[in-house]
Design an enzyme around this catalytic site. Sequence first.
Site, PDB file in Angstrom:
ATOM      1  N   SER A   1       0.641   4.134  -2.716  1.00  0.00           N
ATOM      2  CA  SER A   1       0.281   5.677  -2.324  1.00  0.00           C
ATOM      3  C   SER A   1       1.562   6.362  -2.972  1.00  0.00           C
ATOM      4  O   SER A   1       1.206   7.651  -3.102  1.00  0.00           O
ATOM      5  CB  SER A   1       0.168   5.805  -0.885  1.00  0.00           C
ATOM      6  OG  SER A   1      -0.830   6.336  -0.592  1.00  0.00           O
TER       7      SER A   1
ATOM      8  N   ASP B   1       0.837  -1.350  -0.097  1.00  0.00           N
ATOM      9  CA  ASP B   1      -0.052  -0.128  -0.003  1.00  0.00           C
ATOM     10  C   ASP B   1       0.927   1.230  -0.165  1.00  0.00           C
ATOM     11  O   ASP B   1       0.535   2.099  -0.411  1.00  0.00           O
ATOM     12  CB  ASP B   1      -0.806   0.123   1.052  1.00  0.00           C
ATOM     13  CG  ASP B   1      -1.931  -1.128   1.360  1.00  0.00           C
ATOM     14  OD1 ASP B   1      -2.421  -1.390   0.208  1.00  0.00           O
ATOM     15  OD2 ASP B   1      -2.167  -1.909   1.932  1.00  0.00           O
ATOM     16  N   GLY B   2       2.055   1.262   0.613  1.00  0.00           N
ATOM     17  CA  GLY B   2       2.830   2.284   0.696  1.00  0.00           C
ATOM     18  C   GLY B   2       3.468   2.756  -0.721  1.00  0.00           C
ATOM     19  O   GLY B   2       3.329   3.909  -1.084  1.00  0.00           O
ATOM     20  N   THR B   3       3.961   1.731  -1.367  1.00  0.00           N
ATOM     21  CA  THR B   3       4.352   1.911  -2.801  1.00  0.00           C
ATOM     22  C   THR B   3       3.384   2.520  -3.719  1.00  0.00           C
ATOM     23  O   THR B   3       3.254   3.456  -4.374  1.00  0.00           O
ATOM     24  CB  THR B   3       5.009   0.626  -3.432  1.00  0.00           C
ATOM     25  OG1 THR B   3       6.170  -0.052  -2.481  1.00  0.00           O
ATOM     26  CG2 THR B   3       5.585   0.803  -4.638  1.00  0.00           C
TER      27      THR B   3
ATOM     28  N   GLU C   1       2.615   5.445   6.034  1.00  0.00           N
ATOM     29  CA  GLU C   1       3.444   6.555   6.198  1.00  0.00           C
ATOM     30  C   GLU C   1       2.838   7.382   7.479  1.00  0.00           C
ATOM     31  O   GLU C   1       1.818   8.162   7.131  1.00  0.00           O
ATOM     32  CB  GLU C   1       3.452   7.654   5.340  1.00  0.00           C
ATOM     33  CG  GLU C   1       4.680   7.018   4.178  1.00  0.00           C
ATOM     34  CD  GLU C   1       5.899   6.970   4.508  1.00  0.00           C
ATOM     35  OE1 GLU C   1       6.545   7.799   5.156  1.00  0.00           O
ATOM     36  OE2 GLU C   1       6.582   6.144   4.288  1.00  0.00           O
TER      37      GLU C   1
END
Length: 308
Positions: free
Chosen positions: A70, A66-68, A280
């Site tokens: 986003s 999910d971080g990538t 994050e």
Amino acid sequence: MTTPHWCLILNGKSAGRDDVREAVAACRTRGVRLDVRVTWEDGDAERYVAEAIEHGVQVIVAGGGDGTLSAVAATLARREQPAAALPALALVPLGTANDFATAAGIPDEPEAALALVGQVQARPIDLLRIDADGDVAWCANLASGGFGTEVTVETDEGLKKMLGGLAYVITGISRLGRIEPLPARVQGPDFTWEGGFIALGVGNGCQAGGGQVLCPQARVDDGQLELTIIPELEGEVTGALGELIKGGREAVLERVATRARLPWVEIVSAEPLTLNLDGEPRKARHFRVDCIAGRVRMHLPLGSPLLA
């Protein structure tokens, strides 16, 4: 006929996976010109997106969790061009929990996820724009605060590698005796709530933290965010535990949650709060979260549960 030109922006943690290499090879065999760029440090995603746009790439594929997703979506969102003039977005889920991909129905296997890009048209989706005391960020999936945020932030990277999403559960259990409500005022159009909460979710997508479905009615193409507040339980603890035994986590949420669907929401607290934006953490006393309708285009499965 123009050769399809895609760019895979791959999280460095997944660069050595054999199934990813095989998926890239299979995609190229199908006639796709597929560039691969590996992120190593802050700023890489932004640089690779700018390079892809300059080279006329039609689809940018986020390879990671999910971080990538986003990070790539945020880089597209910050561009001046409208969504129709930007490359489309796609996702190969390679993270620990892959909450967005799971909720959207994107295949787990890298080759199937890449094949999906050529099978369905990209369509406009919303993103969350978060102003944290003047510091602006973007979020593709879900912003969460309270107990769930502490669990996600504290979960050890080594534990995640060994246990996957189960690592979040184990970390959560270890914190059960330390849940303290966070006081805040939450408001949006025709909505106001004030008190202490133990968990809060602002969803474009519906789940985070390894399968915590905080915002079950959230959809990525309706121009609305879903707000879920879990207040301090006090006298509800016994009932909530009973519901957990009988019906599971979702039953507890339905019993105690306050929910609203809004175009924007503000969260204000006397003490700094931490919101987790797809992995994050951001700390501030005042958050303004806006749902920006149709900010990017994305390849999602037909009939995806995240589509309205």
